[in-house]
Design an enzyme around this catalytic site. Structure first.
Site, PDB file in Angstrom:
ATOM      1  N   ASP A  27     -46.920   4.999 -75.254  1.00 28.08           N
ATOM      2  CA  ASP A  27     -46.824   4.989 -73.695  1.00 28.08           C
ATOM      3  C   ASP A  27     -46.650   3.254 -73.477  1.00 28.08           C
ATOM      4  OD1 ASP A  27     -47.242   6.022 -70.919  1.00 28.08           O
ATOM      5  OD2 ASP A  27     -48.545   4.258 -71.042  1.00 28.08           O
ATOM      6  N   GLU A  29     -46.782  -0.032 -70.622  1.00 24.61           N
ATOM      7  CA  GLU A  29     -47.044  -0.460 -69.398  1.00 24.61           C
ATOM      8  C   GLU A  29     -46.123  -1.551 -69.078  1.00 24.61           C
ATOM      9  OE1 GLU A  29     -48.636   1.153 -66.896  1.00 24.61           O
ATOM     10  OE2 GLU A  29     -49.373   2.762 -68.387  1.00 24.61           O
ATOM     11  N   HIS A 185     -53.424   5.018 -66.143  1.00 26.77           N
ATOM     12  CA  HIS A 185     -52.291   3.883 -66.446  1.00 26.77           C
ATOM     13  C   HIS A 185     -52.765   2.601 -67.069  1.00 26.77           C
ATOM     14  CE1 HIS A 185     -50.147   5.773 -63.110  1.00 26.77           C
ATOM     15  NE2 HIS A 185     -51.099   5.781 -62.518  1.00 26.77           N
ATOM     16  N   ASP A 190     -53.388   6.829 -71.127  1.00 21.80           N
ATOM     17  CA  ASP A 190     -52.264   7.633 -71.064  1.00 21.80           C
ATOM     18  C   ASP A 190     -51.770   8.049 -72.205  1.00 21.80           C
ATOM     19  OD1 ASP A 190     -52.674   6.899 -68.481  1.00 21.80           O
ATOM     20  OD2 ASP A 190     -50.599   5.848 -67.830  1.00 21.80           O
TER      21      ASP A 190
END
Length: 218
Positions: A27, A29, A185, A190
């Site tokens: 994941d 960001e 988030h 996540d």
């Protein structure tokens, strides 16, 4: 590395289950949606493997804050969602190349230990994460990535089929998992939730998979 063996081979079951690919949950960001122009701000990875009972489960988790590359675009709306302050003096961010190198070190070790030939990215809306990963690889000049460059497993699709939900929070809830809105988030949270969801779906389909007659080798 698991001791559980497939009946057809002395290789670990992971090397047999996904055609020699090791699923690794990723994941990211970011500072926006454009992987060519927007900053990679955080990356997390979770490895998975089969236990002695043949159930897929989480193994190692790593996560790193990432320094925005020179000239990177960062959208304020994205920071409002992920809660990252990329310029905070106490943020332990690494240059992109170093962050990727640390993640890849863990992945390569797991690929070797499971008898696999390459990793395949697992993500929720996986092509988003794979796009940012590939863009960072190109920017940093890394020559050998352990990941397949375009194949991936998308848990949004898998959850839509298996659970009737495509949003990560809703899919996790449908799978009987807990969900912390305050922790969501962050890349690590996540990724771990996505990894649990992926394992849950794979394990639920185990009886179907094990009843499929073996196919001829390619």
């Amino acid at each position: 590395m698991t001791d559980f063996q497939s009946p057809e081979s002395a290789l670990p079951v992971m090397a047999q289950r996904f055609r020699g690919f090791l699923p690794v949950v990723i994941d990211v960001e970011t500072g926006g949606f454009n992987n060519a122009t927007d900053a990679l701000l955080e990356i997390a990875a979770v490895t998975v493997d089969f236990n002695a009972d043949g159930e897929l489960e989480l193994r190692e988790s790593v996560s790193y804050h990432v320094e925005p590359f020179e000239g990177a675009n960062i959208e304020p709306a994205s920071l409002e969602v992920n809660g990252i302050d990329p310029h905070h003096p106490l943020r332990p961010a690494l240059p992109e190349r170093e962050a990727l190198a640390r993640v890849f070190r863990v992945v390569r070790t797991m690929v070797k230990d499971t008898g696999c030939k390459r990793a395949v990215l697992v993500g929720h809306n996986a092509h988003f994460d794979l796009g940012f990963l590939n863009a960072a690889i190109a920017r940093t000049g890394i020559k050998r990535s352990p990941f397949h460059p375009f194949s991936c497993f998308d848990t949004a699709t898998l959850a839509g089929v298996a659970l009737g939900q495509t949003v990560l929070r809703r899919a996790a809830t449908a799978a009987g998992m807990s969900w912390d809105n305050d922790a969501a988030h962050s890349a690590r949270y996540d990724t771990e939730q996505t990894a649990k969801l992926f394992c849950t779906i794979v394990n639920r389909f185990r009886p179907i998979y094990e009843n499929i007659p073996p196919l001829p080798q390619d």
